[in-house]
Design a protein around this motif. Structure first.
Motif, PDB file in Angstrom:
ATOM      1  N   HIS A  79      70.800 -24.743 -17.349  1.00  0.00           N
ATOM      2  CA  HIS A  79      69.668 -23.778 -17.494  1.00  0.00           C
ATOM      3  C   HIS A  79      68.494 -23.711 -16.503  1.00  0.00           C
ATOM      4  CE1 HIS A  79      66.964 -20.895 -19.130  1.00  0.00           C
ATOM      5  NE2 HIS A  79      66.073 -21.745 -19.183  1.00  0.00           N
ATOM      6  N   TYR A  80      68.131 -24.942 -16.483  1.00  0.00           N
ATOM      7  CA  TYR A  80      66.920 -25.360 -15.380  1.00  0.00           C
ATOM      8  C   TYR A  80      67.570 -25.375 -13.999  1.00  0.00           C
ATOM      9  CZ  TYR A  80      63.794 -26.407 -19.109  1.00  0.00           C
ATOM     10  OH  TYR A  80      62.719 -26.304 -20.054  1.00  0.00           O
ATOM     11  N   GLU A  81      68.806 -25.786 -13.655  1.00  0.00           N
ATOM     12  CA  GLU A  81      69.334 -25.804 -12.347  1.00  0.00           C
ATOM     13  C   GLU A  81      69.372 -24.183 -11.797  1.00  0.00           C
ATOM     14  OE1 GLU A  81      73.107 -27.780 -12.691  1.00  0.00           O
ATOM     15  OE2 GLU A  81      72.203 -29.661 -12.295  1.00  0.00           O
ATOM     16  N   GLU A  82      69.789 -23.458 -13.022  1.00  0.00           N
ATOM     17  CA  GLU A  82      70.084 -21.887 -12.562  1.00  0.00           C
ATOM     18  C   GLU A  82      68.708 -21.374 -12.334  1.00  0.00           C
ATOM     19  OE1 GLU A  82      72.137 -20.186 -15.726  1.00  0.00           O
ATOM     20  OE2 GLU A  82      74.102 -20.976 -15.075  1.00  0.00           O
ATOM     21  N   LYS A  83      67.767 -21.889 -13.176  1.00  0.00           N
ATOM     22  CA  LYS A  83      66.300 -21.365 -13.064  1.00  0.00           C
ATOM     23  C   LYS A  83      65.826 -21.748 -11.650  1.00  0.00           C
ATOM     24  CE  LYS A  83      64.680 -19.174 -16.492  1.00  0.00           C
ATOM     25  NZ  LYS A  83      64.239 -17.893 -16.897  1.00  0.00           N
ATOM     26  N   ARG A  84      66.150 -22.898 -11.183  1.00  0.00           N
ATOM     27  CA  ARG A  84      65.680 -23.297 -10.040  1.00  0.00           C
ATOM     28  C   ARG A  84      66.239 -22.593  -8.837  1.00  0.00           C
ATOM     29  NH1 ARG A  84      66.597 -29.520  -8.055  1.00  0.00           N
ATOM     30  NH2 ARG A  84      68.725 -28.966  -8.459  1.00  0.00           N
ATOM     31  N   LYS A  85      67.582 -22.362  -9.103  1.00  0.00           N
ATOM     32  CA  LYS A  85      68.215 -21.408  -7.997  1.00  0.00           C
ATOM     33  C   LYS A  85      67.788 -20.316  -7.966  1.00  0.00           C
ATOM     34  CE  LYS A  85      72.810 -20.328  -6.712  1.00  0.00           C
ATOM     35  NZ  LYS A  85      74.459 -20.365  -7.338  1.00  0.00           N
ATOM     36  N   GLU A  86      67.443 -19.589  -9.219  1.00  0.00           N
ATOM     37  CA  GLU A  86      67.035 -18.178  -9.051  1.00  0.00           C
ATOM     38  C   GLU A  86      65.495 -18.136  -8.475  1.00  0.00           C
ATOM     39  OE1 GLU A  86      66.962 -16.778 -13.141  1.00  0.00           O
ATOM     40  OE2 GLU A  86      69.087 -16.779 -13.275  1.00  0.00           O
ATOM     41  N   HIS A  87      64.754 -19.155  -8.647  1.00  0.00           N
ATOM     42  CA  HIS A  87      63.399 -19.185  -8.054  1.00  0.00           C
ATOM     43  C   HIS A  87      63.521 -19.487  -6.604  1.00  0.00           C
ATOM     44  CE1 HIS A  87      59.104 -20.384  -7.855  1.00  0.00           C
ATOM     45  NE2 HIS A  87      59.345 -21.428  -7.155  1.00  0.00           N
ATOM     46  N   LEU A  88      64.616 -20.229  -6.116  1.00  0.00           N
ATOM     47  CA  LEU A  88      64.651 -20.462  -4.634  1.00  0.00           C
ATOM     48  C   LEU A  88      65.095 -19.121  -3.998  1.00  0.00           C
ATOM     49  CD1 LEU A  88      65.897 -24.108  -4.521  1.00  0.00           C
ATOM     50  CD2 LEU A  88      63.695 -23.280  -4.005  1.00  0.00           C
ATOM     51  N   SER A  89      65.905 -18.534  -4.608  1.00  0.00           N
ATOM     52  CA  SER A  89      66.539 -17.224  -4.195  1.00  0.00           C
ATOM     53  C   SER A  89      65.464 -16.109  -4.068  1.00  0.00           C
ATOM     54  CB  SER A  89      67.726 -16.717  -5.062  1.00  0.00           C
ATOM     55  OG  SER A  89      68.075 -15.707  -4.715  1.00  0.00           O
ATOM     56  N   HIS A  90      64.666 -16.184  -5.179  1.00  0.00           N
ATOM     57  CA  HIS A  90      63.476 -15.225  -5.354  1.00  0.00           C
ATOM     58  C   HIS A  90      62.501 -15.543  -4.219  1.00  0.00           C
ATOM     59  CE1 HIS A  90      60.655 -12.704  -7.018  1.00  0.00           C
ATOM     60  NE2 HIS A  90      59.534 -13.506  -7.107  1.00  0.00           N
ATOM     61  N   ILE A  91      62.181 -16.790  -3.762  1.00  0.00           N
ATOM     62  CA  ILE A  91      61.437 -17.000  -2.554  1.00  0.00           C
ATOM     63  C   ILE A  91      61.807 -16.455  -1.288  1.00  0.00           C
ATOM     64  CG2 ILE A  91      60.371 -18.865  -1.283  1.00  0.00           C
ATOM     65  CD1 ILE A  91      60.049 -20.553  -3.979  1.00  0.00           C
ATOM     66  N   GLN A  92      63.276 -16.734  -1.304  1.00  0.00           N
ATOM     67  CA  GLN A  92      63.750 -16.228   0.334  1.00  0.00           C
ATOM     68  C   GLN A  92      63.667 -14.639  -0.023  1.00  0.00           C
ATOM     69  OE1 GLN A  92      64.972 -17.939   2.492  1.00  0.00           O
ATOM     70  NE2 GLN A  92      64.441 -19.971   1.602  1.00  0.00           N
ATOM     71  N   ASP A  93      64.058 -13.996  -1.162  1.00  0.00           N
ATOM     72  CA  ASP A  93      63.882 -12.326  -1.141  1.00  0.00           C
ATOM     73  C   ASP A  93      62.542 -12.091  -0.733  1.00  0.00           C
ATOM     74  OD1 ASP A  93      66.505 -12.384  -1.831  1.00  0.00           O
ATOM     75  OD2 ASP A  93      65.991 -12.256  -4.011  1.00  0.00           O
ATOM     76  N   LEU A  94      61.385 -12.733  -1.089  1.00  0.00           N
ATOM     77  CA  LEU A  94      60.222 -12.570  -0.840  1.00  0.00           C
ATOM     78  C   LEU A  94      59.747 -12.568   0.618  1.00  0.00           C
ATOM     79  CD1 LEU A  94      58.076 -13.978  -3.991  1.00  0.00           C
ATOM     80  CD2 LEU A  94      58.411 -11.560  -3.662  1.00  0.00           C
ATOM     81  N   LYS A  95      60.179 -13.775   1.058  1.00  0.00           N
ATOM     82  CA  LYS A  95      60.229 -13.929   2.684  1.00  0.00           C
ATOM     83  C   LYS A  95      60.760 -12.719   3.369  1.00  0.00           C
ATOM     84  CE  LYS A  95      59.473 -18.982   2.413  1.00  0.00           C
ATOM     85  NZ  LYS A  95      60.068 -20.192   2.853  1.00  0.00           N
ATOM     86  N   LYS A  96      62.070 -12.503   2.869  1.00  0.00           N
ATOM     87  CA  LYS A  96      62.886 -11.445   3.544  1.00  0.00           C
ATOM     88  C   LYS A  96      61.972 -10.127   3.775  1.00  0.00           C
ATOM     89  CE  LYS A  96      67.308  -9.153   3.883  1.00  0.00           C
ATOM     90  NZ  LYS A  96      68.451  -9.102   3.175  1.00  0.00           N
ATOM     91  N   SER A  97      61.528  -9.866   2.414  1.00  0.00           N
ATOM     92  CA  SER A  97      60.551  -8.506   2.299  1.00  0.00           C
ATOM     93  C   SER A  97      59.501  -8.487   2.939  1.00  0.00           C
ATOM     94  CB  SER A  97      60.359  -8.376   0.646  1.00  0.00           C
ATOM     95  OG  SER A  97      61.420  -8.272  -0.254  1.00  0.00           O
TER      96      SER A  97
END
Length: 1084
Positions: free
Chosen positions: A819-837
Motif C-alpha cells: 500500500h505505501y509503495e503504491e502511495k509513494r509511486k502515486e505521489h511521485l507520479s503526481h509530482i511529475q504531472d504537476l511539473k509537466k502541467s
C-alpha cells in the motif's frame, strides 16, 4: 358492416340506407295488387345483388355441396336435419365477409373446415344486371366471389367476372360491392338465422327488440354516421381554436417585423467599447495565468517535502515483513516436526487396527459356535427331562387300578361338551359386543379429533381477532398502527435516518397510508385490488433501498417485511390520457382515490395499472359491463363493492368480508370486531363443553371395550382348557408294560449324546475365552497407540493456530508495505504531472502574452476578473448583433414585413372561413337530425300498421309500443278475436303462436326496409299446421308482390302442398350420411 365508415363530413352515403317510401293503403289486398302492377317496371332496376348459385367444398361436415342454383324470386331449401341447409346459410354469411360469431355456429373460421381437411372453399355468384350494376364493364352480368379458408383461419378472396376472367382483388372491393348492392349479412332483415330468431323469441329485454328494429331498418347505422360527423365537427372546432392561438403568435411576429422596420441606429460607439474590453480581457487572462503558475510552484515544493514520509513508511513495513516471515518459519518448522512423528506412528496404528478387527471377527465366530452348543445342550437336557417324566407317568399309570369304566368317561365328556357349547355362545356374544364397543369408541374418538381441530381453528381466529382489535384500538391515536404493530417504529426510524442524512431522498410509505378514498363504500374493492401494495414503500434509488432494508430487518426481525419499490421520484403525474379508461358511470381506481403525492400515484400506476381498473359497486352491473359484449376501451378488469374481481371471461369472488386498512369509521370497525369476538368466544365455550361430553363418551366406551376384551379372553381360556380335557379323555388308553422298553432305550441314547455335547461345550468355551483374552490385549494396545497419536495431534493444534496467526501477520504486513509503495509511486507520479502541467502553463502564458501584445501593445493594470469581462463582452456582442439584425438591408426588412402581413391576413381569413363552415355544418346536422327523427317515427308507425295487418290474417290482435327516448320496444299479442281479452307478452304464447308472431314482425320489417335478398332459416319449426299454412301464404303474397327481390326459405318441412308457380323454386337436399364426423366447434 360497421367498419364501412364514410370519410366525408357533409355527405351521407346514398347506398347505405335504402328505405321504402310510405304506402299506407286501406286494404292489404289492394296494396299487394298495386305493388304487383308496378313490380315489372322496377324489375330491371333491381336485378342486382340476388344470389344465382352457391357451391361448397370441405365446408362444415360436407365434402361437396352444390352447386345450387336459386331462382330470382321464391326459393325453398328443404331437407332433413344434417342435409346441409344451415351449411348453405352459414356459407352465405361467411362468404360475404361475415364474422364466425355472426353465424352462431362457431367462434373461429377454422372450425368450419371439415375434420381431416386442410382448407374449405365457398363460391357465391351474384346477379349484376340493369342500371344499378356494379362495374359492368369489368364484371359483366354476374359477379363470382370465391373464398378459401385455411387451417389457420385466414380468408383468401378471388373475384371472377361473368366470362370467368379473374378480377384483381383489393381489400376494399368486397366492401364496395356489398355497399353498392345494399347487402348487410349481419342485418336480420337480409339473413335471419335460427339462433337469432330464437334469441329474439326468448329475449326478456325490450331494449333488445328495439335494437333489432333499429338494426333491421339501418337506422342504427345512420345514427352512428351522425355521431361520427358530430365528432368530426368537435375536432374541427378544436382545430379552429388552435389556429386562433397560432394567429395571435403570427400577429406578435408581425408587430416585431414592423418595429424593426421603424427603428435603425448607429453601432460605432458599441464597436469601440468592444475593442477596449477585448484588450482588457487579454491582459486579465495573462494575470490569472501568472497567479496559477505561482500556486503550482508552491504546491510542487510542498509535495516534494512530503516524499520523505512515504520513504520512511515503506522501510518500516519492510522490516515488519521480514520479522513476521521469520516467526512464520519457526512455527512452520515445529509443525513439520510434529507431522513427521505422526507419520511414523500412523502405519503401526493401521496395523493394530486391522489386527483388532481380525481378532474381533474370530472371537465373534467362536462366540456364535459356543452359543449353538449351549442351545443344543439345553435342548438335549429338556428332552431327557420330558422322557424321564413320561416314563414315570407310565409306570404310575400301570400301578393304578384299571377299573375305571368307559361309561364314566363318556358322561364326563358329555358334561364337558355342554359347558363348551355354553362358553362358545358366550364367546360369540362377547365378540359382537366388542365390535359394537370398538365402533362406538372409534366414532367418538374421530368426532373428538374433529372437534379439537375446530377448537384450534376457533382459537387461532380468536387470536387473530384480538390482534386486529388491538391494532384498531391503537389506530385511534395514529392510523399507522392499522398497517402493523411495528409500522410506527419503522416510520420513526426512517425519520431519524433521514434527519441524519442517511437517505438521498426520503422514502415514501406505506402506500396505503398515503391514499384516501373519495367514496367509503369502495374501501373493500380498493383493498382487494391493491392487496400487499398497501404496505409497500417507494425509494428513489438503490442506495436508499439498502438503508431501508437495514431498518426493516431491525423492525421486522421475524416477520414478513413490506415490499420496496425502486423508481426515480418525479413531481408530476404520468400522462395517462391515451391508456386510461373513460367511463361515464363508473370510476377507475385512480379516480376513486385522493392522492396528494404524485410519487404514490405513479407507483400504483406502474405496479397495478390503477388507471385501467374500474370500480363497479353492483356485481350484476360489473358482469354486464365486462362480460356482455365488448368491455370499455383500455379496461383490463373491474372490482365490485364486495371485493369480487371481474374479467371479460371469468369472475373471482373475494374471501375478504370487510375492509381492514382503508375504512374511515374506526369506531364502527372496533364495535363490529368486538361483537364478532364475543360471538366467537361463546362458540369456543360451547365447543369446550361439547368436547367434555364427547371425552366422557370416549372414556365410557373405552372402559366397556376393555372389559369386554377381558371377558372374551377369559372365556377363550376356559374353552381351551375344556378342549384339552376332552382331548385327554378321548386319548386315554390302557397302558401296556411293554411300551416302557423303547422309552428307556431312547433315554439311554439321550444320556450318551448329552455327555458328548457337554465335552464339546467345554472345549468351545475354553477356546472362546482364549480368543477373547487375545482380542482384549490387542484392543488395549490399539487404544494406547491411538491415544499417543491424539496427544500428538493436540500438541499440533496450538502450533497450527500460531502458524495461522503468523501467516495473517505476514499477509497484513505485505499488504501495508504494498500500500505505501503504491502511495509513494502515486505521489511521485503526481509530482511529475504537476511539473509537466507547470511547463505547459509557462508555454501557454508566453503565447497569451504574445496575443495580448497583438491586441493591446501597452499592458494595462486590470482589476476586473476575466469572467466578468467575458460576460460584458457577450452581452455587448449580443446587443451589437441585435442592432445589426435590426439595421440590415432596407429592402430585406421591407420584404419580411410584407410577408408577415400577408401571412397574418391569410390565416385570419382561413379561421373566419372555418368558423362559417362549422356554423353551416351545425345547421345542416340539426335539419338532418330532425329528418332522421321524423323518419324513425314514420317507420315505427308503418311497422305497427304492417304488424297489425299480418296478425289480423290469423285473427290475432296485437300492440307494438315504441319508446325512442328509452330505446325500448314492447310487443303484446292476443290470439283469437276476443277483444275483451287482455294483451299478453309474446313469452306467454305457445311455441307455434310465438313463431307466427315472430314471422309477422319480420314481415312487417320486410315491408319497410329493402335488401336484394332475404333469407329465413326454419321459420316454422315451432308452428302448428294452421299457423304454418297462414304464415306460408303471407310470405308467398309478399314475395309475389316483390318480384324484384329474392326470398330464400330454409325448412325441414315438405313443400309438396305448394301450388305450382313459375316464380317458386324448390331445392331438395339429399339425406345426410350418418357416418360423417362431428364439427370440432369446441376445439381450440
Amino acid at each position: 358492416m360497421s367498419k364501412r365508415k364514410n370519410n366525408q363530413i357533409l355527405e351521407v352515403p346514398s347506398k347505405r340506407v335504402r328505405l321504402s317510401q310510405p304506402e299506407p293503403p286501406d286494404d292489404e289486398e289492394e296494396r299487394i295488387c298495386s305493388i304487383q302492377d308496378s313490380s315489372d317496371l322496377r324489375t330491371s332496376h333491381w336485378e342486382v345483388g340476388i344470389i344465382e348459385n352457391i357451391f361448397l367444398r370441405n365446408f362444415m361436415c360436407h365434402s361437396l355441396l352444390g352447386p345450387f342454383t336459386f331462382g330470382p324470386n321464391v326459393n325453398f331449401v328443404i331437407g332433413n336435419n344434417g342435409s346441409g341447409k344451415s351449411a348453405i346459410l352459414t356459407a352465405l354469411i361467411v362468404g360475404l365477409g361475415g364474422k364466425a360469431q355472426t353465424t352462431n355456429r362457431g367462434s373461429s373460421l377454422k372450425g368450419f373446415i371439415k375434420e381431416g381437411e386442410s382448407s374449405a372453399q365457398i363460391s357465391i355468384t351474384m346477379r349484376n344486371r340493369g342500371q344499378d350494376a356494379y362495374k359492368p364493364e369489368v364484371f359483366g352480368e354476374s359477379i363470382t366471389i370465391d373464398l378459401r379458408i385455411s387451417s389457420e383461419g385466414l380468408r383468401t378472396y378471388k373475384f371472377m367476372s361473368k366470362t370467368g376472367q379473374p378480377v384483381p382483388y383489393k381489400k376494399e372491393e368486397l366492401v364496395s360491392i356489398l355497399d353498392h348492392f345494399n347487402i348487410q349479412v349481419d342485418n336480420p332483415i337480409s339473413i335471419l338465422t335460427q339462433e337469432m330468431s330464437k334469441h329474439f323469441l326468448h329475449s326478456k329485454g325490450e331494449g333488445d327488440k328495439y335494437k333489432f328494429f333499429m338494426k333491421a331498418t339501418q337506422l342504427e347505422q345512420m345514427k352512428e354516421d351522425y355521431s361520427y360527423i358530430m365528432e368530426t365537427k368537435a375536432m374541427t372546432q378544436n382545430t379552429v381554436q388552435k389556429h386562433e392561438e397560432i394567429l395571435q403568435e403570427m400577429r406578435l411576429k408581425f408587430k416585431e417585423k414592423e418595429e424593426r422596420y421603424k427603428n435603425l441606429a448607429s453601432l460605432d460607439e458599441m464597436l469601440q467599447k468592444l475593442g477596449e474590453l477585448k484588450g482588457q480581457m487579454a491582459w486579465a487572462l495573462v494575470t490569472e495565468m501568472e497567479r496559477e503558475i505561482k500556486n503550482m510552484r508552491e504546491k510542487i515544493a510542498g509535495e516534494e517535502k512530503s516524499t520523505i514520509k512515504y520513504d520512511q513508511k515503506v522501510e518500516e513495513w519492510k522490516e515488519k515483513v521480514a520479522e513476521a516471515e521469520q516467526k512464520y518459519k519457526e512455527f512452520h518448522d515445529q509443525l513439520e516436526s510434529v507431522n513427521q512423528r505422526l507419520k511414523q506412528l500412523q502405519p503401526k496404528c493401521t496395523q493394530l487396527k486391522n489386527e483388532v478387527q481380525e481378532r474381533c471377527r474370530v472371537f465373534r465366530v467362536a462366540e456364535a459356535r459356543l452359543h449353538r452348543h449351549t442351545t443344543n445342550l439345553r435342548d438335549l437336557e429338556r428332552d431327557k427331562d420330558q422322557l424321564t417324566n413320561r416314563i414315570s407317568e407310565l409306570k404310575y399309570s400301570i400301578t393304578q387300578s384299571s377299573a375305571v369304566s368307559s361309561q364314566s368317561r363318556r358322561e364326563q365328556m358329555n358334561r364337558l361338551q355342554t359347558e363348551l357349547d355354553a362358553l362358545n355362545f358366550k364367546e360369540s356374544t362377547l365378540a359382537q359386543q366388542i365390535e359394537q364397543f370398538q365402533q362406538a369408541y372409534n366414532s367418538a374418538k374421530d368426532k373428538l379429533n374433529k372437534m379439537r381441530l375446530e377448537v384450534q381453528d376457533l382459537h387461532r381466529a380468536l387470536e387473530s381477532k384480538r390482534r386486529e382489535l388491538t391494532t384498531l384500538e391503537g389506530s385511534r391515536i395514529g392510523g399507522l398502527r392499522r398497517f402493523g404493530e411495528k409500522m410506527p417504529a419503522l416510520i420513526a426510524a426512517i425519520e431519524e435516518a433521514n434527519h441524519r442524512g442517511h437517505f438521498r431522498v426520503k422514502p415514501v410509505g406505506p402506500l396505503g397510508y398515503c391514499i384516501r378514498l373519495r367514496d367509503a363504500e369502495l374501501c373493500l374493492a380498493v383493498e382487494s385490488c391493491l392487496k400487499s401494495l398497501l404496505f409497500a414503500f417507494c425509494c428513489d434509488n438503490y442506495m436508499d433501498e439498502k438503508v431501508l432494508q437495514l431498518l426493516m430487518s431491525k423492525a421486522f426481525s421475524q416477520e414478513r417485511r413490506p415490499q420496496i419499490i425502486v423508481s426515480e421520484f418525479t413531481d408530476t403525474l404520468y400522462d395517462i390520457s391515451t391508456r386510461a379508461v373513460r367511463h361515464p358511470q363508473y370510476p377507475t381506481v385512480l379516480q376513486a382515490l385522493d392522492i396528494d403525492n404524485p410519487v404514490v400515484a405513479n407507483c400504483l400506476i406502474d405496479m397495478r395499472g390503477i388507471e385501467t381498473i374500474l370500480l363497479i359497486k353492483n356485481n350484476k352491473d360489473a358482469r354486464r359491463v365486462m362480460q356482455r359484449g365488448c368491455p370499455p376501451c383500455n379496461c383490463k378488469e373491474a372490482f365490485t363493492r364486495e371485493g369480487d374481481q371481474v374479467f371479460n371471461n371469468r369472475y373471482y369472488s373475494s374471501e375478504q368480508q370487510r375492509a381492514l386498512y382503508l375504512s374511515h369509521d374506526v369506531e364502527k370497525e372496533i364495535r363490529n370486531l368486538q361483537a364478532a369476538l364475543q360471538t366467537q368466544q361463546r362458540n369456543h365455550q360451547d365447543f369446550a363443553q361439547n368436547i367434555g361430553q364427547v371425552e366422557d363418551q370416549v372414556h365410557q366406551n373405552e372402559v366397556l371395550f376393555k372389559r369386554a376384551l377381558t371377558d372374551h379372553k377369559r372365556v377363550k381360556d376356559q374353552c381351551r382348557k375344556l378342549h384339552l380335557q376332552m382331548s385327554d379323555l378321548q386319548n386315554v388308553e390302557e397302558p401296556q408294560s411293554e411300551d416302557l422298553k423303547p422309552l428307556e432305550e431312547e433315554l439311554e441314547e439321550l444320556s450318551d449324546k448329552l455327555t458328548v455335547s457337554r465335552e464339546e461345550y467345554e472345549m468351545e468355551k475354553q477356546q472362546m475365552l482364549t480368543l477373547k483374552s487375545g482380542f482384549e490385549e490387542v484392543e488395549l494396545q490399539y487404544r494406547q497407540h491411538k491415544d499417543d497419536i491424539n496427544s500428538l495431534a493436540e500438541e499440533a493444534d496450538p502450533i497450527k493456530e500460531e502458524l495461522s496467526k503468523s501467516d495473517q501477520v505476514v499477509e497484513k504486513s505485505k499488504h501495508n508495505k504494498k500500500h505505501y509503495e503504491e502511495k509513494r509511486k502515486e505521489h511521485l507520479s503526481h509530482i511529475q504531472d504537476l511539473k509537466k502541467s507547470l511547463g505547459d502553463k509557462e508555454h501557454e502564458i508566453e503565447n497569451s502574452i504574445t496575443k495580448a501584445l497583438e491586441i493591446c501593445p501597452e499592458r494595462s493594470d486590470v482589476r476586473r476578473t476575466a469572467k466578468s469581462l467575458d460576460s460584458e463582452i457577450s452581452r455587448l456582442k449580443l446587443k451589437i448583433s441585435t442592432q445589426q439584425d435590426q439595421h440590415g438591408d432596407r429592402d430585406t426588412i421591407l420584404r419580411q414585413y410584407q410577408d408577415a402581413l400577408q401571412s397574418y391576413n391569410g390565416a385570419a381569413l382561413q379561421v373566419k372561413g372555418l368558423k362559417s363552415f362549422i356554423t353551416l355544418l351545425g345547421n345542416i346536422m340539426n335539419k338532418r337530425h330532425n329528418i332522421y327523427t321524423e323518419m324513425r317515427r314514420y317507420l315505427s308507425v308503418r311497422c305497427k300498421y304492417y304488424f297489425d295487418s299480418m296478425l289480423s290474417q290469423r285473427g290475432y290482435t296485437g300492440k307494438m309500443t315504441f319508446s325512442h327516448k328509452d330505446e325500448t320496444l314492447s310487443i303484446s299479442v292476443q290470439p283469437g278475436e276476443n277483444a275483451k281479452a287482455a294483451l299478453s307478452d309474446m313469452r306467454s304464447l305457445s311455441g307455434g303462436e310465438r313463431s307466427f308472431s315472430t314471422v309477422c314482425f319480420v314481415l312487417s320489417l320486410w315491408a319497410i326496409a329493402e335488401a336484394p335478398f332475404r333469407c329465413l332459416d326454419e321459420f316454422d319449426v315451432y308452428m302448428d299446421m294452421v299457423n304454418r299454412r297462414i304464415s306460408m301464404d303471407m310470405m308467398l303474397k309478399i314475395a309475389a308482390s316483390q318480384r324484384y327481390r329474392q326470398f330464400i326459405f330454409l325448412t325441414p318441412q315438405s313443400m309438396s302442398s305448394l301450388p305450382p308457380n313459375n316464380l317458386t323454386h324448390i331445392l331438395r337436399l339429399n339425406d345426410p350420411d350418418r357416418n360423417q364426423s362431428t364439427l370440432p366447434f369446441g376445439q381450440p
